[in-house]
Each structure stands twice: as C-alpha cells, then as structure tokens.
Design an enzyme around this catalytic site. Structure first.
Site, PDB file in Angstrom:
ATOM      1  NE  ARG A 154      -0.943  -0.836   4.788  1.00 37.29           N
ATOM      2  CZ  ARG A 154      -1.421  -0.501   5.966  1.00 37.29           C
ATOM      3  NH1 ARG A 154      -2.450   0.309   6.062  1.00 37.29           N
ATOM      4  NH2 ARG A 154      -0.882  -1.002   7.063  1.00 37.29           N
ATOM      5  CG  HIS A 177      -2.282  -8.117   9.228  1.00 38.11           C
ATOM      6  ND1 HIS A 177      -1.567  -7.653  10.299  1.00 38.11           N
ATOM      7  CD2 HIS A 177      -1.562  -7.767   8.136  1.00 38.11           C
ATOM      8  CE1 HIS A 177      -0.471  -7.050   9.861  1.00 38.11           C
ATOM      9  NE2 HIS A 177      -0.446  -7.098   8.554  1.00 38.11           N
TER      10      HIS A 177
HETATM   11  N1  APR Z   1       3.808 -13.336  -9.468  1.00 35.56           N
HETATM   12  C1  APR Z   1       4.981 -13.186  -8.827  1.00 35.56           C
HETATM   13  N2  APR Z   1       5.435 -11.997  -8.375  1.00 35.56           N
HETATM   14  C2  APR Z   1       4.665 -10.932  -8.562  1.00 35.56           C
HETATM   15  C3  APR Z   1       3.422 -10.999  -9.238  1.00 35.56           C
HETATM   16  C4  APR Z   1       3.004 -12.276  -9.709  1.00 35.56           C
HETATM   17  N3  APR Z   1       1.844 -12.442 -10.352  1.00 35.56           N
HETATM   18  N4  APR Z   1       2.900  -9.758  -9.261  1.00 35.56           N
HETATM   19  C5  APR Z   1       3.770  -8.943  -8.641  1.00 35.56           C
HETATM   20  N5  APR Z   1       4.842  -9.645  -8.217  1.00 35.56           N
HETATM   21  C6  APR Z   1       6.036  -9.169  -7.534  1.00 35.56           C
HETATM   22  C7  APR Z   1       6.490  -7.778  -7.968  1.00 35.56           C
HETATM   23  O1  APR Z   1       7.206  -7.847  -9.197  1.00 35.56           O
HETATM   24  C8  APR Z   1       7.359  -7.348  -6.786  1.00 35.56           C
HETATM   25  O2  APR Z   1       8.733  -7.638  -7.003  1.00 35.56           O
HETATM   26  O3  APR Z   1       5.790  -9.026  -6.134  1.00 35.56           O
HETATM   27  C9  APR Z   1       6.827  -8.190  -5.618  1.00 35.56           C
HETATM   28  C10 APR Z   1       6.259  -7.373  -4.476  1.00 35.56           C
HETATM   29  O4  APR Z   1       7.296  -6.645  -3.905  1.00 35.56           O
HETATM   30  P1  APR Z   1       7.134  -5.163  -3.343  1.00 35.56           P
HETATM   31  O5  APR Z   1       6.360  -4.355  -4.315  1.00 35.56           O
HETATM   32  O6  APR Z   1       8.474  -4.692  -2.923  1.00 35.56           O
HETATM   33  O7  APR Z   1       6.175  -5.369  -2.055  1.00 35.56           O
HETATM   34  P2  APR Z   1       6.584  -5.870  -0.572  1.00 35.56           P
HETATM   35  O8  APR Z   1       6.907  -4.696   0.271  1.00 35.56           O
HETATM   36  O9  APR Z   1       7.548  -6.976  -0.662  1.00 35.56           O
HETATM   37  O10 APR Z   1       5.153  -6.406  -0.073  1.00 35.56           O
HETATM   38  C11 APR Z   1       4.521  -7.488  -0.713  1.00 35.56           C
HETATM   39  O11 APR Z   1       3.321  -8.137   1.265  1.00 35.56           O
HETATM   40  O12 APR Z   1       3.043  -7.080   3.328  1.00 35.56           O
HETATM   41  C12 APR Z   1       2.489  -7.339   2.084  1.00 35.56           C
HETATM   42  O13 APR Z   1       1.119  -5.406   1.735  1.00 35.56           O
HETATM   43  C13 APR Z   1       2.279  -6.061   1.313  1.00 35.56           C
HETATM   44  O14 APR Z   1       0.872  -7.081  -0.332  1.00 35.56           O
HETATM   45  C14 APR Z   1       2.181  -6.586  -0.085  1.00 35.56           C
HETATM   46  C15 APR Z   1       3.161  -7.770  -0.093  1.00 35.56           C
END
Ligand code: APR
Length: 319
Positions: A82, A175
């Site tokens: 978010r 959560h």
């Molecule tokens: N399959 C695999 N990976 C994906 C897909 C998919 N279909 N769609 C997006 N991603 C990857 C993105 O490319 C990115 O590298 O998921 C990763 C998410 O990483 P960030 O954007 O850095 O997010 P992050 O802070 O790691 O949080 C991920 O966890 O706590 C929760 O709310 C948060 O939903 C969020 C998740």
C-alpha cells in the site's frame, strides 16, 4: 536438504532471502518473481554476500514455476504494497488476481509445501490462496500475528524501558484496523501487565494509546516510507514461522489459520495462537477470552467476513 521458495522478490522477498541465508534456515532458496531480473539480481547479490558472512546456502532467481518443485516451504509476498492513505483492504482487487496465479503455480509444482502467505489484505489472501489451490488447510497459513505482536512488544518495551525480550504478548484477530491486542495475556518480566497498571507504572490511558499504535503500526511505517510498506519485521516474522515448521519446533505462534469451529467461528481465516511443527498447524490453542475481548475478536472476524464477501464478488470461484 531443505528448500524454500519465495514467490515475490520485492522488499519483503529480498529481505526473507537474506535472513534465510544468514540464519542458514534452508540449504536452497529460490526467488521467483514476474520481474525475473529482480529475482535473479537479488539472488546473485545475496549469494555474493555469503562469501563475506560465511553462510552456505544456494540462491537462484527465476520466473519459471517449475523451479519451485520439491520446495519444503513457500513464502508468498507477490503483490502490491500500500501507499500512504491506503488501507490493506484497498489492495483486494489487484492482489486477488495475483494470488490466483500464484495458487495455480504452487498447486502444479509444489503441492506438498508448507505455504506462508504475507500478501495483503492478509486474512482474505491466505483464505483465497487455500481455496484456489486446494492445498490442505493445515499447510496454508498467514503471517500477521507475529508481526502485530512484535509491534505491541516494542511499544511496551519503549514505554516501560524494559528489553523487548522480557515482554510476552499476543495480538489476535484479522490483520487490519480491528486486530485485538491482548493486554490481559501480556507479561513484563513474568509479571502481568495489568498489575503494572494497578501499580501506576503505566496508565490505562497510555496502554490504550499503545494498543492503538499497534493497530496503526503498519500505516505509521507506510507514511514514512511513502513508496511502500514495512519489510524488515514482516520478513523476520515469516522466517520464524518457516523455522518452526522445518525444525518441528512445536512453537506457540499467533498465525492466521483456517478456523473450523474454534472460538465459535467457522470457515474463516483469522489470527489465533497455534502450535507449528512438522505437520504445519498442529493445534489451534483456545485461550479463554473475557466478554470484552470476545466482542473485539468477533468484530474483527466480521471485518474479515465482509472483505471475503467482496472478494467472492470479484472472483466467483470463491463463492
Ligand atoms: N507473481 C509473482 N510476483 C509478482 C506478481 C506475480 N503475479 N505480481 C507482482 N509480483 C512481484 C512484484 O514484481 C514485486 O517484485 O511481487 C513483488 C512485491 O514486492 P514489493 O512491491 O516490494 O512489495 P513488498 O513490500 O515486498 O510487499 C509485498 O506483502 O506485506 C504485504 O502489503 C504487502 O501485499 C504486499 C506484499
């Protein structure tokens, strides 16, 4: 030989991989991401740090689900985090589609893994993952309670000037904004927190502020970071769950699990204390909530159910 695959190699995924390496929780770590360059780059970077820190773990990055075959544990962080002003629930539509793809990939390639979901909105995402994948509910859990409890413990330790290790505490429920910190089950150096309230060491008012800061703990960080959400503490919490499973620790941990009549709730995922060991969720502990705590817990369950309804409207496979 233990293998952990991380679906999502973003902020949390990268931190998970590094922690799993430095703690040698597994022998092999696969970083999977649709952005394969990020997965490959982080795998190589972390592998290079192993020759400095001296840990012996194999890392690789991929966008091919076949590479997650034979994983013992899979941790899902694929999705969108978010931004300031957003609630976790605002991520529902976009992350639900991602979880569906992830569920297909895991079902096909690693159906025997213990799966820990971190993607938000957590309770609904982990429940959707379980329905989409059909994996057994005892092997599909959500990470939230350890993180929420760790925030509650930190704020109490800062307030009382006591090391965090001296504080035992638990947060239950969904959560989100309705999570339920439990001061009545909290101990500080073995002493009930409510005794400290009686002795005037912390006021009831101050305690309520700490409860609220815990509920808002994620948003407080999102506001500072502006471009993403928390990742160090979420990753540390996910690793603790993976270790409890791989080492058959039989550890009592608050996790989002499938409730089947426990606490008077059926067919919903929400945070409760459970024992995690080699069979995944081995037991759901039923602690004796008083009327106020029960009411707060049910309020939180209602919030999860309402979001589940919204998810079912988005994807008819869930209804
Ligand atoms: N399959 C695999 N990976 C994906 C897909 C998919 N279909 N769609 C997006 N991603 C990857 C993105 O490319 C990115 O590298 O998921 C990763 C998410 O990483 P960030 O954007 O850095 O997010 P992050 O802070 O790691 O949080 C991920 O966890 O706590 C929760 O709310 C948060 O939903 C969020 C998740």
């Amino acid at each position: 030989m233990k293998k952990i695959s991380l679906i999502g190699a973003g902020q949390i995924g990268g931190t998970l991989a590094h922690l799993i390496g430095t703690k040698e929780v597994a022998d092999e770590v696969v970083l999977f991401d649709v952005a394969s360059g990020i997965a490959k780059g982080k795998a190589l970077d972390i592998a290079q740090s192993s020759s400095v820190d001296g840990f012996n773990v194999k890392f690789s990055g991929t966008d091919n689900y076949e590479d997650i075959k034979d994983s013992d544990v899979i941790i899902i962080t694929a999705g969108v985090p978010r931004k300031p002003g957003m609630s976790r629930d605002d991520l529902l539509g976009i992350n639900l589609k991602i979880i569906k793809q992830v569920a297909e990939g895991i079902k096909k390639n690693a159906p025997n893994a213990f799966v820990i979901c971190i993607t938000n909105p957590l309770d609904v995402m982990v429940m959707a993952f379980q329905k989409f994948s059909g994996l057994p509910a005892n092997k599909v859990v959500g990470m939230a309670g350890i993180l929420d409890s760790s925030r509650f413990k930190l704020f109490l330790s800062l307030e009382l000037n006591v090391p965090v290790k001296e504080i035992e505490a638990m947060v239950m429920g969904g959560h989100g904004d309705t999570m339920v910190p439990l001061p009545r089950f909290t101990k500080v150096s073995g002493k009930p927190l409510l005794d400290l309230v009686k002795e005037g060491k912390i006021s009831q008012e101050r305690l309520e502020e700490i409860n609220q800061r815990t509920r808002d703990g994620g948003a407080e960080i999102v506001k500072y970071l502006e471009k993403g959400s928390a990742f160090y503490a979420p990753a540390a919490s996910g690793v603790q769950m993976a270790e409890a499973y791989l080492k058959d620790e039989k550890k009592l941990l608050p996790c989002a699990v499938h409730l089947n009549g426990e606490y008077g709730v059926s067919d919903v995922y929400a945070g409760v204390p459970v024992i995690v060991g080699k069979d995944g969720v081995e037991k759901i502990e039923q602690i004796d909530l008083d009327e106020k705590e029960k009411k707060e817990f049910m309020h939180s369950i209602d919030a999860v159910k309402a979001l589940w309804e919204a998810a079912s409207k988005i994807d008819s496979d869930l209804s």
